[in-house]
Design a protein around this motif. Structure first.
Motif, PDB file in Angstrom:
ATOM      1  N   PHE A 117       0.841  -1.202   0.000  1.00 33.98           N
ATOM      2  CA  PHE A 117       0.000   0.000   0.000  1.00 33.98           C
ATOM      3  C   PHE A 117       0.877   1.254   0.000  1.00 33.98           C
ATOM      4  O   PHE A 117       0.676   2.195  -0.789  1.00 33.98           O
ATOM      5  CB  PHE A 117      -0.890  -0.053   1.251  1.00 33.98           C
ATOM      6  N   ARG A 118       1.881   1.273   0.846  1.00 35.73           N
ATOM      7  CA  ARG A 118       2.796   2.423   0.908  1.00 35.73           C
ATOM      8  C   ARG A 118       3.523   2.604  -0.411  1.00 35.73           C
ATOM      9  O   ARG A 118       3.731   3.718  -0.880  1.00 35.73           O
ATOM     10  CB  ARG A 118       3.808   2.230   2.045  1.00 35.73           C
ATOM     11  N   ARG A 119       3.947   1.480  -0.979  1.00 40.27           N
ATOM     12  CA  ARG A 119       4.699   1.573  -2.238  1.00 40.27           C
ATOM     13  C   ARG A 119       3.838   2.141  -3.358  1.00 40.27           C
ATOM     14  O   ARG A 119       4.294   2.962  -4.161  1.00 40.27           O
ATOM     15  CB  ARG A 119       5.231   0.201  -2.655  1.00 40.27           C
ATOM     16  N   GLU A 120       2.579   1.703  -3.411  1.00 36.76           N
ATOM     17  CA  GLU A 120       1.704   2.198  -4.484  1.00 36.76           C
ATOM     18  C   GLU A 120       1.432   3.689  -4.306  1.00 36.76           C
ATOM     19  O   GLU A 120       1.392   4.436  -5.288  1.00 36.76           O
ATOM     20  CB  GLU A 120       0.384   1.408  -4.508  1.00 36.76           C
ATOM     21  N   ILE A 121       1.256   4.123  -3.080  1.00 37.50           N
ATOM     22  CA  ILE A 121       1.078   5.562  -2.831  1.00 37.50           C
ATOM     23  C   ILE A 121       2.339   6.314  -3.256  1.00 37.50           C
ATOM     24  O   ILE A 121       2.281   7.331  -3.958  1.00 37.50           O
ATOM     25  CB  ILE A 121       0.772   5.820  -1.344  1.00 37.50           C
ATOM     26  N   GLY A 181       5.440   9.687  -6.962  1.00 37.52           N
ATOM     27  CA  GLY A 181       6.807   9.847  -7.449  1.00 37.52           C
ATOM     28  C   GLY A 181       7.829  10.023  -6.345  1.00 37.52           C
ATOM     29  O   GLY A 181       8.842  10.692  -6.533  1.00 37.52           O
ATOM     30  N   ILE A 182       7.561   9.434  -5.183  1.00 37.06           N
ATOM     31  CA  ILE A 182       8.513   9.506  -4.071  1.00 37.06           C
ATOM     32  C   ILE A 182       8.886   8.094  -3.648  1.00 37.06           C
ATOM     33  O   ILE A 182       8.339   7.117  -4.151  1.00 37.06           O
ATOM     34  CB  ILE A 182       7.926  10.290  -2.862  1.00 37.06           C
ATOM     35  N   ARG A 183       9.832   7.963  -2.714  1.00 40.29           N
ATOM     36  CA  ARG A 183      10.243   6.639  -2.247  1.00 40.29           C
ATOM     37  C   ARG A 183       9.327   6.186  -1.115  1.00 40.29           C
ATOM     38  O   ARG A 183       8.734   6.990  -0.403  1.00 40.29           O
ATOM     39  CB  ARG A 183      11.701   6.664  -1.749  1.00 40.29           C
ATOM     40  N   ARG A 184       9.244   4.869  -0.964  1.00 40.52           N
ATOM     41  CA  ARG A 184       8.317   4.288   0.019  1.00 40.52           C
ATOM     42  C   ARG A 184       8.605   4.763   1.442  1.00 40.52           C
ATOM     43  O   ARG A 184       7.682   4.915   2.251  1.00 40.52           O
ATOM     44  CB  ARG A 184       8.373   2.757  -0.045  1.00 40.52           C
ATOM     45  N   GLN A 185       9.865   4.990   1.757  1.00 44.32           N
ATOM     46  CA  GLN A 185      10.178   5.351   3.148  1.00 44.32           C
ATOM     47  C   GLN A 185       9.617   6.710   3.546  1.00 44.32           C
ATOM     48  O   GLN A 185       9.629   7.058   4.717  1.00 44.32           O
ATOM     49  CB  GLN A 185      11.689   5.286   3.407  1.00 44.32           C
ATOM     50  N   ARG A 186       9.115   7.490   2.577  1.00 44.24           N
ATOM     51  CA  ARG A 186       8.512   8.783   2.915  1.00 44.24           C
ATOM     52  C   ARG A 186       7.017   8.647   3.218  1.00 44.24           C
ATOM     53  O   ARG A 186       6.352   9.631   3.546  1.00 44.24           O
ATOM     54  CB  ARG A 186       8.710   9.771   1.768  1.00 44.24           C
ATOM     55  N   VAL A 187       6.508   7.414   3.079  1.00 45.51           N
ATOM     56  CA  VAL A 187       5.070   7.186   3.292  1.00 45.51           C
ATOM     57  C   VAL A 187       4.883   6.281   4.501  1.00 45.51           C
ATOM     58  O   VAL A 187       5.556   5.256   4.628  1.00 45.51           O
ATOM     59  CB  VAL A 187       4.431   6.504   2.055  1.00 45.51           C
ATOM     60  N   SER A 188       3.986   6.642   5.387  1.00 45.41           N
ATOM     61  CA  SER A 188       3.580   5.708   6.448  1.00 45.41           C
ATOM     62  C   SER A 188       2.071   5.515   6.340  1.00 45.41           C
ATOM     63  O   SER A 188       1.398   6.161   5.537  1.00 45.41           O
ATOM     64  CB  SER A 188       3.992   6.217   7.823  1.00 45.41           C
ATOM     65  N   GLY A 189       1.559   4.626   7.169  1.00 41.90           N
ATOM     66  CA  GLY A 189       0.151   4.254   7.051  1.00 41.90           C
ATOM     67  C   GLY A 189       0.046   2.749   7.062  1.00 41.90           C
ATOM     68  O   GLY A 189       1.029   2.055   6.768  1.00 41.90           O
ATOM     69  N   PHE A 190      -1.101   2.242   7.386  1.00 39.16           N
ATOM     70  CA  PHE A 190      -1.228   0.806   7.611  1.00 39.16           C
ATOM     71  C   PHE A 190      -2.395   0.201   6.843  1.00 39.16           C
ATOM     72  O   PHE A 190      -3.354   0.881   6.511  1.00 39.16           O
ATOM     73  CB  PHE A 190      -1.410   0.520   9.100  1.00 39.16           C
ATOM     74  N   VAL A 191      -2.241  -1.115   6.619  1.00 44.10           N
ATOM     75  CA  VAL A 191      -3.345  -1.921   6.103  1.00 44.10           C
ATOM     76  C   VAL A 191      -3.743  -2.885   7.211  1.00 44.10           C
ATOM     77  O   VAL A 191      -2.880  -3.489   7.865  1.00 44.10           O
ATOM     78  CB  VAL A 191      -2.931  -2.691   4.832  1.00 44.10           C
ATOM     79  N   ALA A 192      -5.027  -3.040   7.418  1.00 39.59           N
ATOM     80  CA  ALA A 192      -5.525  -3.952   8.445  1.00 39.59           C
ATOM     81  C   ALA A 192      -6.399  -5.024   7.780  1.00 39.59           C
ATOM     82  O   ALA A 192      -6.414  -5.155   6.558  1.00 39.59           O
ATOM     83  CB  ALA A 192      -6.325  -3.152   9.481  1.00 39.59           C
ATOM     84  N   GLY A 193      -7.094  -5.798   8.609  1.00 37.02           N
ATOM     85  CA  GLY A 193      -8.047  -6.765   8.083  1.00 37.02           C
ATOM     86  C   GLY A 193      -7.453  -8.116   7.763  1.00 37.02           C
ATOM     87  O   GLY A 193      -6.597  -8.625   8.487  1.00 37.02           O
ATOM     88  N   GLN A 194      -7.886  -8.678   6.635  1.00 37.60           N
ATOM     89  CA  GLN A 194      -7.441 -10.004   6.210  1.00 37.60           C
ATOM     90  C   GLN A 194      -6.408  -9.839   5.112  1.00 37.60           C
ATOM     91  O   GLN A 194      -6.502  -8.920   4.298  1.00 37.60           O
ATOM     92  CB  GLN A 194      -8.641 -10.809   5.694  1.00 37.60           C
ATOM     93  N   HIS A 195      -5.445 -10.729   5.065  1.00 32.30           N
ATOM     94  CA  HIS A 195      -4.411 -10.656   4.043  1.00 32.30           C
ATOM     95  C   HIS A 195      -5.009 -10.919   2.664  1.00 32.30           C
ATOM     96  O   HIS A 195      -5.751 -11.874   2.476  1.00 32.30           O
ATOM     97  CB  HIS A 195      -3.328 -11.687   4.365  1.00 32.30           C
ATOM     98  N   GLY A 196      -4.674 -10.055   1.702  1.00 33.25           N
ATOM     99  CA  GLY A 196      -5.122 -10.289   0.331  1.00 33.25           C
ATOM    100  C   GLY A 196      -6.335  -9.453  -0.029  1.00 33.25           C
ATOM    101  O   GLY A 196      -6.436  -8.279   0.333  1.00 33.25           O
ATOM    102  N   ASP A 197      -7.272 -10.106  -0.724  1.00 33.23           N
ATOM    103  CA  ASP A 197      -8.427  -9.380  -1.270  1.00 33.23           C
ATOM    104  C   ASP A 197      -9.211  -8.619  -0.213  1.00 33.23           C
ATOM    105  O   ASP A 197      -9.819  -7.591  -0.508  1.00 33.23           O
ATOM    106  CB  ASP A 197      -9.385 -10.369  -1.958  1.00 33.23           C
ATOM    107  N   ARG A 198      -9.249  -9.146   0.993  1.00 34.11           N
ATOM    108  CA  ARG A 198     -10.074  -8.520   2.022  1.00 34.11           C
ATOM    109  C   ARG A 198      -9.254  -7.660   2.985  1.00 34.11           C
ATOM    110  O   ARG A 198      -9.627  -7.472   4.135  1.00 34.11           O
ATOM    111  CB  ARG A 198     -10.877  -9.580   2.777  1.00 34.11           C
TER     112      ARG A 198
END
Lengths: 355, 164
Positions: free
Chosen positions: A159-163, A168-185
Motif C-alpha cells: 500500500f505504501r509503495r503504491e502511494i 513519485g517519491i520513495r516508500r520510506q517517505r510514506v507511512s500508514g497501515f493496512v488492516a483486516g485479512q491478508h489479500g483481497d479482504r
C-alpha cells in the motif's frame, strides 16, 4: 539469536533464508535452522539447501542447521512458511478452504511440538496461508502475544509503495497501515496515511486526490472488477499497465495478484517483509508494524470488544507484540474491519479452529 | 542464586576441530549466560567432551542444551544439575594435606610430603568440593577441579568408547 524457517525449501522459505544472510541479520554465532519434512521431498532438499547457502555466503553465513522433525525445531524466532500454497494458475480458483484443510494439520503439528519442547519465549512469524488460521493455531498453543502473521505487514508495504509510486517519491517517505485479512479482504486505512515533510492540510489534500471520492464500501467490488480485467488480458505487459490506472489501494491488491498468477510468484517481496519483522524482533526495539494477531478485546468493532484474529497495527518487540496501535478510525474503515473480522471468525470456525 | 536459578553442568561432545569451542561459547554469550567453569575432558578419535558449568533457570538451561545439541560441531549434549549426586569430580591439590579430615565418600591419593606433596581427590561433586574447601583453608593450592558426567551417560567417555 537463532532463526528457524519451517518450509525452508519452498519458494518463500528459500528467499527468506537468502535475504536473512544477504542482509546480515544473523551474526556468525547465530544459527539459521532449515526445517523440512523427514518423509517429504523437503527432507532431502533441506540438506542440499544448507550446502547451497554455505556455497553462496560462506564469508558471512551464520551456522546453518538442518531439522526434519517438528520436535527438533529450536530457535528464538520461528518463521512458518510450511504447507501448501495458493496455485499460480488463474484457471484454478483460490480455494482457501482446501488450503486450510491441507495446512491445518501442519500448523498444529509444529505448534504442538513448540508447546512441548520450546523455551516459552519463541516469537512465531507466520507466512503460510491461510495466515489467519495459522495465527489462531499457534496463538492458542503458545500464547497470542508471541505470534504475528506477516500478511498485514506485506499488504502495508505494498500500500505504501503504491502511494509512493503514484506520487513519485520513495516508500520510506510514506507511512500508514493496512488492516483486516491478508489479500483481497485487506482494509487500507487511509486515515493512517502520513507523508513525511507535509503539513496535515497538505497531506489531506493529497490523500483526497489519490483516493478520489471512493469509500471502503466499494473496495471489494473494485478489486474484483480489476482482477477480472487484468487476468483477461493475455499480454502481461498490457495487463500490468492496466494496474497502473487504478487507485493505490486497489493496486496494492491487484498488482501482487497479477505477479503471482504470472508465474513469477511474490517470493522476494514476501521474504523481504518477513525479514523486516524478524529484524524488528532481533533488534530488541519496539517498532510499530501491521500484523495478524489474535485479539482479545484490545479494539472495539461494531460497538463491542473484538475477539479473534485480525490484521491491525501493533507494537512489536523482542517478546512479540505488546499493544495494538489503532487510533480512531474513519467510519468506513471501522465498518469494513468489523465485516472482515466477522468473516475471518466464521472462516476459522469452518476450518475447525476456535473463534 | 535466586530460587529460580540453579547451578548446572552441560556435557557436550563436539568434533575436535577449530571453531568448536567458539561455537559453544557463542550459544552462552548470545543468551547472556556466563560460564562458571569450562574444561575439556577426554579427546579421542576426533571427538572431545567439554564440561561447562553455568547458572540459569531450569527453563533457560534446557533452551541452552537444546541449542547446543543443534550446533554443527556437536555430537551430543546432556544437562545435569550440580546437586545431582551422580555428578562426579576430580581435584588435584599441592601442599601438605594429611592433617585435614575429608568427606568419607571421596577417594584420596597422596604422593610425597610437605609443600611439594600432591593430593588427588575423586568422588561425588559435593564431597570433592567440600574436600577442596577444607584443604584450601588448610593452606593447600588447588591445581585443578574437573567435573565429570554421570557414569553411563551419553557424554561419558567410557560409555562412548563402549559404544564404539
Amino acid at each position: 539469536m537463532d532463526v528457524a524457517v519451517l518450509g525452508a525449501t519452498g519458494d518463500v522459505g528459500r528467499a527468506i533464508c537468502g535475504a536473512l544472510i544477504e542482509r546480515g541479520e544473523l551474526g556468525p554465532s547465530s544459527r539459521l535452522q532449515l526445517v523440512g519434512r523427514a518423509h517429504g521431498a523437503s527432507g532431502a532438499a533441506v540438506h542440499g539447501l544448507r550446502v547451497d547457502l554455505i556455497d553462496a555466503y560462506d564469508e558471512k553465513a551464520p551456522q546453518i542447521d538442518v531439522a526434519t522433525t517438528p520436535d527438533d525445531v529450536v530457535a528464538d524466532v520461528v518463521v512458518v512458511a510450511a504447507g501448501g500454497t495458493i496455485p499460480t494458475s488463474t484457471t484454478d480458483p483460490i480455494d482457501r478452504d482446501a488450503l486450510a484443510l491441507g495446512n491445518s494439520a501442519v500448523f498444529e503439528e509444529y505448534a504442538d511440538a513448540l508447546a512441548r519442547h520450546g523455551s516459552g519465549h519463541e516469537v512465531v512469524i507466520v507466512v503460510s496461508n491461510p495466515v489467519e488460521l495459522a495465527v489462531e493455531v499457534f496463538s492458542r498453543r503458545l500464547g497470542r502475544h508471541r505470534v504475528i502473521g506477516m500478511g498485514a505487514w506485506l499488504d502495508t508495504l505494498r500500500f505504501r509503495r503504491e502511494i509512493a509510486a503514484t506520487l513519485g517519491i520513495r516508500r520510506q517517505r510514506v507511512s500508514g497501515f493496512v488492516a483486516g485479512q491478508h489479500g483481497d479482504r485487506m482494509v487500507p486505512l487511509w486515515s493512517t496515511v502520513r507523508l513525511r515533510g507535509l503539513d496535515a492540510d497538505e497531506r489531506l489534500e493529497i490523500v483526497a486526490r489519490l483516493r478520489g471520492d471512493r469509500t471502503l464500501a466499494s473496495f471489494a467490488s473494485e478489486v474484483a472488477a480489476a482482477k477480472t480485467r487484468v487476468t483477461s488480458e493475455r499480454d502481461m505487459t498490457v495487463a500490468f499497465s492496466h494496474v497502473d490506472a487504478y487507485p493505490p489501494d486497489v493496486q496494492a491488491v491487484v498488482r501482487p495478484y497479477l505477479t503471482h498468477t504470472s508465474g513469477a510468484k511474490t517470493a522476494h517481496g514476501t521474504a523481504s517483509a518477513t525479514v523486516d519483522l524478524i529484524r524488528t524482533v532481533l533488534d530488541g526495539r519496539d517498532i510499530v508494524v501491521a500484523g495478524q494477531v489474535l485479539l482479545d478485546g484490545e479494539v472495539s468493532l461494531g460497538g463491542m470488544p473484538w475477539r479473534g484474529v485480525l490484521g491491525v497495527p501493533v507494537a512489536v518487540g523482542p517478546e512479540g507484540w505488546t499493544r495494538v496501535m489503532l487510533d480512531d478510525l474513519a467510519s468506513d474503515e471501522s465498518r469494513a474491519l468489523w465485516e472482515v473480522g466477522q468473516a475471518i471468525n466464521e472462516a476459522i470456525v469452518g476450518w475447525g479452529g476456535a473463534p | 542464586m535466586t530460587g529460580l536459578t540453579r547451578r548446572w553442568f552441560a556435557f557436550v561432545t563436539v568434533e575436535d576441530r577449530s571453531g568448536a569451542s567458539a561455537a559453544l561459547a557463542g550459544v552462552f554469550s548470545e543468551r547472556g549466560v556466563s560460564f562458571g567453569s569450562i574444561s575439556t575432558l577426554d579427546v579421542h578419535d576426533g571427538l572431545g567432551t567439554l564440561s561447562v558449568e553455568f547458572t540459569a533457570s531450569e527453563r533457560l538451561a534446557h533452551v541452552l542444551i537444546r541449542t547446543l545439541g543443534r550446533l554443527a560441531v556437536a555430537r551430543g549434549a546432556s544437562l545435569v544439575a550440580a546437586d545431582d549426586p551422580r555428578v562426579r569430580a576430580v581435584a588435584m591439590l599441592t601442599g601438605e594435606s594429611s592433617g585435614a579430615t575429608l568427606p568419607p565418600d571421596t577417594d584420596v591419593h597422596r604422593h610425597g610430603a610437605g609443600p611439594e606433596a600432591t593430593t588427588i581427590i575423586a568422588g561425588p561433586l559435593a564431597a570433592v568440593e567440600t574436600a577442596v574447601a577444607r584443604l584450601r583453608h588448610a593452606g593447600c593450592g588447588v591445581e585443578a577441579l574437573t567435573v565429570l558426567p554421570p557414569r553411563g551417560s551419553a557424554q561419558s567417555p567410557a560409555h562412548r568408547h563402549r559404544q564404539a
